[in-house]
Design a protein around this motif. Structure first.
Motif, PDB file in Angstrom:
ATOM      1  N   MET A   1       7.165   5.735  -8.964  1.00 25.54           N
ATOM      2  CA  MET A   1       7.801   4.821  -8.006  1.00 25.54           C
ATOM      3  C   MET A   1       8.745   3.904  -8.768  1.00 25.54           C
ATOM      4  O   MET A   1       8.469   3.542  -9.915  1.00 25.54           O
ATOM      5  CB  MET A   1       6.735   3.988  -7.288  1.00 25.54           C
ATOM      6  CG  MET A   1       5.788   4.811  -6.451  1.00 25.54           C
ATOM      7  SD  MET A   1       4.439   3.851  -5.766  1.00 25.54           S
ATOM      8  CE  MET A   1       3.434   3.561  -7.207  1.00 25.54           C
ATOM      9  N   GLU A   2       9.832   3.554  -8.132  1.00 26.75           N
ATOM     10  CA  GLU A   2      10.788   2.620  -8.712  1.00 26.75           C
ATOM     11  C   GLU A   2      10.863   1.395  -7.819  1.00 26.75           C
ATOM     12  O   GLU A   2      10.965   1.512  -6.605  1.00 26.75           O
ATOM     13  CB  GLU A   2      12.172   3.255  -8.825  1.00 26.75           C
ATOM     14  CG  GLU A   2      12.248   4.408  -9.788  1.00 26.75           C
ATOM     15  CD  GLU A   2      13.655   4.983  -9.877  1.00 26.75           C
ATOM     16  OE1 GLU A   2      14.620   4.244  -9.603  1.00 26.75           O
ATOM     17  OE2 GLU A   2      13.761   6.169 -10.207  1.00 26.75           O
ATOM     18  N   LEU A   3      10.824   0.238  -8.441  1.00 27.85           N
ATOM     19  CA  LEU A   3      10.955  -1.020  -7.709  1.00 27.85           C
ATOM     20  C   LEU A   3      12.144  -1.775  -8.274  1.00 27.85           C
ATOM     21  O   LEU A   3      12.218  -2.008  -9.484  1.00 27.85           O
ATOM     22  CB  LEU A   3       9.692  -1.874  -7.851  1.00 27.85           C
ATOM     23  CG  LEU A   3       8.476  -1.421  -7.069  1.00 27.85           C
ATOM     24  CD1 LEU A   3       7.695  -0.381  -7.824  1.00 27.85           C
ATOM     25  CD2 LEU A   3       7.604  -2.604  -6.764  1.00 27.85           C
ATOM     26  N   ASN A   4      13.060  -2.146  -7.402  1.00 29.54           N
ATOM     27  CA  ASN A   4      14.223  -2.938  -7.790  1.00 29.54           C
ATOM     28  C   ASN A   4      14.136  -4.290  -7.093  1.00 29.54           C
ATOM     29  O   ASN A   4      14.284  -4.371  -5.876  1.00 29.54           O
ATOM     30  CB  ASN A   4      15.526  -2.215  -7.418  1.00 29.54           C
ATOM     31  CG  ASN A   4      15.702  -0.945  -8.203  1.00 29.54           C
ATOM     32  OD1 ASN A   4      15.662  -0.947  -9.423  1.00 29.54           O
ATOM     33  ND2 ASN A   4      15.871   0.167  -7.503  1.00 29.54           N
ATOM     34  N   PHE A   5      13.886  -5.330  -7.865  1.00 32.21           N
ATOM     35  CA  PHE A   5      13.745  -6.682  -7.350  1.00 32.21           C
ATOM     36  C   PHE A   5      15.096  -7.390  -7.438  1.00 32.21           C
ATOM     37  O   PHE A   5      15.785  -7.303  -8.456  1.00 32.21           O
ATOM     38  CB  PHE A   5      12.743  -7.485  -8.183  1.00 32.21           C
ATOM     39  CG  PHE A   5      11.346  -6.956  -8.157  1.00 32.21           C
ATOM     40  CD1 PHE A   5      10.406  -7.498  -7.303  1.00 32.21           C
ATOM     41  CD2 PHE A   5      10.949  -5.936  -9.003  1.00 32.21           C
ATOM     42  CE1 PHE A   5       9.107  -7.036  -7.281  1.00 32.21           C
ATOM     43  CE2 PHE A   5       9.660  -5.460  -8.994  1.00 32.21           C
ATOM     44  CZ  PHE A   5       8.740  -6.007  -8.128  1.00 32.21           C
TER      45      PHE A   5
ATOM     46  N   PRO B   1       0.849  -1.205   0.000  1.00 33.44           N
ATOM     47  CA  PRO B   1       0.000   0.000   0.000  1.00 33.44           C
ATOM     48  C   PRO B   1       0.885   1.256   0.000  1.00 33.44           C
ATOM     49  O   PRO B   1       1.314   1.729   1.033  1.00 33.44           O
ATOM     50  CB  PRO B   1      -0.802  -0.136   1.290  1.00 33.44           C
ATOM     51  CG  PRO B   1       0.034  -1.007   2.167  1.00 33.44           C
ATOM     52  CD  PRO B   1       0.868  -1.868   1.283  1.00 33.44           C
ATOM     53  N   PHE B   2       1.135   1.781  -1.170  1.00 31.82           N
ATOM     54  CA  PHE B   2       2.072   2.893  -1.307  1.00 31.82           C
ATOM     55  C   PHE B   2       1.475   4.235  -0.906  1.00 31.82           C
ATOM     56  O   PHE B   2       2.207   5.202  -0.708  1.00 31.82           O
ATOM     57  CB  PHE B   2       2.613   2.967  -2.740  1.00 31.82           C
ATOM     58  CG  PHE B   2       1.553   3.028  -3.791  1.00 31.82           C
ATOM     59  CD1 PHE B   2       0.925   4.212  -4.113  1.00 31.82           C
ATOM     60  CD2 PHE B   2       1.187   1.879  -4.473  1.00 31.82           C
ATOM     61  CE1 PHE B   2      -0.058   4.256  -5.080  1.00 31.82           C
ATOM     62  CE2 PHE B   2       0.212   1.916  -5.455  1.00 31.82           C
ATOM     63  CZ  PHE B   2      -0.416   3.115  -5.762  1.00 31.82           C
ATOM     64  N   ILE B   3       0.165   4.319  -0.770  1.00 29.98           N
ATOM     65  CA  ILE B   3      -0.474   5.601  -0.471  1.00 29.98           C
ATOM     66  C   ILE B   3      -0.058   6.121   0.909  1.00 29.98           C
ATOM     67  O   ILE B   3       0.037   7.316   1.124  1.00 29.98           O
ATOM     68  CB  ILE B   3      -2.020   5.497  -0.611  1.00 29.98           C
ATOM     69  CG1 ILE B   3      -2.650   6.859  -0.820  1.00 29.98           C
ATOM     70  CG2 ILE B   3      -2.634   4.815   0.568  1.00 29.98           C
ATOM     71  CD1 ILE B   3      -2.435   7.418  -2.173  1.00 29.98           C
ATOM     72  N   GLY B   4       0.269   5.232   1.833  1.00 30.85           N
ATOM     73  CA  GLY B   4       0.633   5.661   3.179  1.00 30.85           C
ATOM     74  C   GLY B   4       2.139   5.772   3.405  1.00 30.85           C
ATOM     75  O   GLY B   4       2.572   6.141   4.489  1.00 30.85           O
ATOM     76  N   LEU B   5       2.928   5.440   2.397  1.00 26.01           N
ATOM     77  CA  LEU B   5       4.379   5.481   2.551  1.00 26.01           C
ATOM     78  C   LEU B   5       4.922   6.882   2.291  1.00 26.01           C
ATOM     79  O   LEU B   5       4.435   7.598   1.422  1.00 26.01           O
ATOM     80  CB  LEU B   5       5.049   4.506   1.575  1.00 26.01           C
ATOM     81  CG  LEU B   5       4.798   3.022   1.799  1.00 26.01           C
ATOM     82  CD1 LEU B   5       5.450   2.211   0.690  1.00 26.01           C
ATOM     83  CD2 LEU B   5       5.313   2.583   3.148  1.00 26.01           C
ATOM     84  N   LYS B   6       5.943   7.238   3.031  1.00 24.02           N
ATOM     85  CA  LYS B   6       6.608   8.519   2.807  1.00 24.02           C
ATOM     86  C   LYS B   6       7.512   8.403   1.589  1.00 24.02           C
ATOM     87  O   LYS B   6       7.910   7.313   1.185  1.00 24.02           O
ATOM     88  CB  LYS B   6       7.450   8.894   4.025  1.00 24.02           C
ATOM     89  CG  LYS B   6       6.639   9.166   5.256  1.00 24.02           C
ATOM     90  CD  LYS B   6       7.540   9.550   6.397  1.00 24.02           C
ATOM     91  CE  LYS B   6       6.711   9.810   7.651  1.00 24.02           C
ATOM     92  NZ  LYS B   6       7.556  10.149   8.796  1.00 24.02           N
ATOM     93  N   GLU B   7       7.843   9.537   1.010  1.00 24.02           N
ATOM     94  CA  GLU B   7       8.775   9.538  -0.110  1.00 24.02           C
ATOM     95  C   GLU B   7      10.130   9.063   0.377  1.00 24.02           C
ATOM     96  O   GLU B   7      10.554   9.352   1.487  1.00 24.02           O
ATOM     97  CB  GLU B   7       8.888  10.937  -0.713  1.00 24.02           C
ATOM     98  CG  GLU B   7       7.679  11.335  -1.526  1.00 24.02           C
ATOM     99  CD  GLU B   7       7.884  12.647  -2.275  1.00 24.02           C
ATOM    100  OE1 GLU B   7       9.043  13.092  -2.418  1.00 24.02           O
ATOM    101  OE2 GLU B   7       6.886  13.214  -2.715  1.00 24.02           O
TER     102      GLU B   7
ATOM    103  N   ASP C   1      13.509  -3.187  -3.288  1.00 24.07           N
ATOM    104  CA  ASP C   1      13.823  -1.818  -2.877  1.00 24.07           C
ATOM    105  C   ASP C   1      12.786  -0.921  -3.545  1.00 24.07           C
ATOM    106  O   ASP C   1      12.815  -0.725  -4.752  1.00 24.07           O
ATOM    107  CB  ASP C   1      15.247  -1.446  -3.296  1.00 24.07           C
ATOM    108  CG  ASP C   1      15.643  -0.064  -2.814  1.00 24.07           C
ATOM    109  OD1 ASP C   1      15.039   0.421  -1.828  1.00 24.07           O
ATOM    110  OD2 ASP C   1      16.551   0.539  -3.422  1.00 24.07           O
ATOM    111  N   PHE C   2      11.878  -0.412  -2.751  1.00 27.60           N
ATOM    112  CA  PHE C   2      10.754   0.384  -3.234  1.00 27.60           C
ATOM    113  C   PHE C   2      11.086   1.859  -2.986  1.00 27.60           C
ATOM    114  O   PHE C   2      11.208   2.285  -1.847  1.00 27.60           O
ATOM    115  CB  PHE C   2       9.491  -0.027  -2.467  1.00 27.60           C
ATOM    116  CG  PHE C   2       8.230   0.626  -2.939  1.00 27.60           C
ATOM    117  CD1 PHE C   2       7.437   0.013  -3.883  1.00 27.60           C
ATOM    118  CD2 PHE C   2       7.822   1.850  -2.432  1.00 27.60           C
ATOM    119  CE1 PHE C   2       6.263   0.595  -4.306  1.00 27.60           C
ATOM    120  CE2 PHE C   2       6.658   2.441  -2.851  1.00 27.60           C
ATOM    121  CZ  PHE C   2       5.870   1.815  -3.796  1.00 27.60           C
ATOM    122  N   VAL C   3      11.266   2.615  -4.060  1.00 34.08           N
ATOM    123  CA  VAL C   3      11.608   4.031  -3.953  1.00 34.08           C
ATOM    124  C   VAL C   3      10.389   4.839  -4.400  1.00 34.08           C
ATOM    125  O   VAL C   3       9.985   4.778  -5.565  1.00 34.08           O
ATOM    126  CB  VAL C   3      12.833   4.386  -4.821  1.00 34.08           C
ATOM    127  CG1 VAL C   3      13.163   5.863  -4.686  1.00 34.08           C
ATOM    128  CG2 VAL C   3      14.024   3.531  -4.438  1.00 34.08           C
TER     129      VAL C   3
END
Length: 178
Positions: free
Chosen positions: A56-60, A10-16, A48-50
């Motif tokens: 948003m960038e996701l590095n798996f 849930p990315f809506i609640g994550l800080k930058e 790594d979720f940026v």
């Protein structure tokens, strides 16, 4: 896909900024996809979720092993795998995953399920030809390899010339008389 809610972010609640997610993938993960090519699986996955202001960038990153049969002998062994995937998530009017590296989510989306990307990364990290390590170093003993060795054509042995019709031999003499 049931039982894959743990892969919802849930990315809506994550800080930058950067956030790290870790998962341990086993055989039950692949049972949810009804994929049964692996006898067992032990793969560690880090994501790594940026989160940035407009994307948003996701590095798996995966590493571990899957238990698969050898293509030459049929013997089971643990195939080591590792792999990486970089995914950019943007927002638009509608969902679009046509591009392998860019995912477009609807503007009203509040979470992303990453299980499909983990599944594909693991599947594509397994080599097309799976050969048991003991086959490569020559220490494997199995019935299939013994039969292959028995049927192998030895290139060192000279092949006896087949007897030919003497009429053709006379024609060959014409070519060599020049």
């Amino acid at each position: 896909m049931k039982d894959l809610k743990q892969f919802n972010i849930p990315f809506i609640g994550l800080k930058e900024g950067s956030h790290l997610f870790e998962y341990h993938i086993d055989k039950t993960f692949f049972e949810a996809y009804q994929f049964d090519d692996f006898n067992d699986c032990a793969v560690n996955t880090t994501v790594d979720f940026v989160k940035k202001s407009n994307l948003m960038e996701l590095n798996f990153t995966i590493n571990g092993s899957v238990n698969v049969p050898c293509d030459m002998t049929g013997e089971l062994f643990n195939q080591e795998i590792d792999g990486t995937l970089h995914l950019i998530v943007k927002f638009g009017h509608e969902y679009n995953d046509d591009n392998d590296e860019i995912l477009i989510l609807p503007n009203e989306a509040y979470q992303i399920n990453i299980s499909q990307y983990i599944y594909e990364l693991i599947i594509l990290s397994v080599p097309n030809k799976r050969v048991h390590p003991k086959v490569l170093d020559g220490t494997m003993e199995s019935e299939a390899l013994e039969k292959l060795e028995e049927l192998r054509i030895d290139e060192d042995k000279t092949v006896e010339e087949k007897t030919t019709d003497p009429r053709w031999d006379k024609l060959k003499d014409l070519l060599t008389d020049k």
